[in-house]
Write an enzyme that holds these catalytic residues in place. Sequence first.
Site, short mmCIF file in Angstrom:
data_model
loop_
_atom_site.label_atom_id
_atom_site.label_comp_id
_atom_site.label_asym_id
_atom_site.label_seq_id
_atom_site.Cartn_x
_atom_site.Cartn_y
_atom_site.Cartn_z
N LYS A 1 0.85 -1.18 0.00
CA LYS A 1 0.00 0.00 0.00
C LYS A 1 0.89 1.23 0.00
CE LYS A 1 -4.53 0.73 0.37
NZ LYS A 1 -5.59 -0.27 0.14
N1 GLU Z 1 -7.29 0.09 -2.91
C1 GLU Z 1 -8.10 -1.06 -3.21
C2 GLU Z 1 -8.14 -2.00 -2.02
O1 GLU Z 1 -7.97 -1.60 -0.90
C3 GLU Z 1 -7.68 -1.73 -4.52
C4 GLU Z 1 -6.28 -2.24 -4.57
C5 GLU Z 1 -5.86 -2.72 -5.94
O2 GLU Z 1 -6.68 -2.76 -6.84
O3 GLU Z 1 -4.67 -3.05 -6.07
O4 GLU Z 1 -8.40 -3.16 -2.16
#
Ligand code: GLU
Length: 418
Positions: A106
């Site tokens: 993240k």
């Molecule tokens: N931010 C989204 C999540 O928390 C999507 C992450 C992604 O598609 O890599 O799942």
Amino acid sequence: MPRKHNPFDNYKAVLDKAAELLGLTQNDYIILKYPERSLRVSLPIRMDNGEVRVFEGFRVQHSSSRGPCKGGIRYHQDVDEDEVKALAAWMTMKCAVVNIPYGGAKGGIQVDPRTLSKGELERLTRRFVAMIMPIIGPERDIPAPDVNTTPEIMGWIMDTYSMQKGYAVPGVVTGKPIEVGGSLGRSEATGRGVMLCARMLMEKLGRSLRGVTVAVQGMGNVGSVAAYLLHREGAKVVAISDISGGIYNENGLPMEELRPHFAARRTLAELPDGDFERIDNDGLLACGAEILVPAALENAISRSNAGNVSAKFIIEGANGPITPAADEILEANGVTVVPDILANAGGVVVSYFEWVQNLQSFRWEEDYVNDMLERTMRHAFDEVWALAEEKRASLRMGAYMSALKRVVGAKKLRGIFP
Ligand code: GLU
């Protein structure tokens, strides 16, 4: 200032509980209590008025045991390293629950993007990409949208990376605009996954979504799409809220009329008065709807307000919306919770499909994307349900056990280097 509810501590508490149910030893999973790599960057930006301001950003890679790291980037004034660490760890678990070949990561920048001009936002994004460039890439770590980040921003990320490489690399980021390699169905995918989980939960109980009352907290990309699709499935959306407040009508809100309002990224405060009552967040939690979808930020439901929740079912659209203490209160009150790592996995599932299309220079039709999403979610949901029943545990424990089995299994097979 340390957070009241440290989300990484929350993650570790849940991990320990699930590991115990599975009979794992610390040796089996201690590594999952640490991110593999964490990069903190300073981002100097020339503001439109000539002033130079420095923002702080992070990219945390929690695990690459099952494949490249994967996870979004969030722009929010409260972003800090502990939050990004937790979000990265949840991505590892999420990708494992739905069995897509990724680890977890993240990113985040501590900024309120509403205070920036578009030019400033673009410069901040491009500088961030330049700073995390050494650790990202289509086979290494693939960012995506998260809170306050859009397809347009993903396009800037793709361009900045590609300019450094000297050729177009669409597979470095997902959630892109369709024109530069985005996938059909990606922007609605998280909300669609939430709707599917609500539908599958009702099916397990021998019911359907028809006429079921729903309250949705948060009208960002996840909440607004989930509310609309639940309405399309015949559920009655009686309450919704965003940062500016909420609205309620016991006979159901006019979701078709409201849709363009959210698509234009307007708040509920900007909505002219209509056939609804204005409520606050506490009112939404206690509004009597059968299903509650928290789709705002972490820790929205904590010890202090969990007792007021009137819903029988919660589908976690956001990441970490319920603190562990609140989870216990809800469980004691007989509330069934479909946990975030399953309920909001639709986004990363279609991110995976987008990446696969990019690597193959191929394009799938929207129906095919939605169909594959539904199959993937159904498979995961059934597995989680079965594990929870087998161990007489909550669906959260079922989901963590399912994920842990895969991640720990992969780690065992790979061994510890050197
Ligand atoms: N931010 C989204 C999540 O928390 C999507 C992450 C992604 O598609 O890599 O799942």
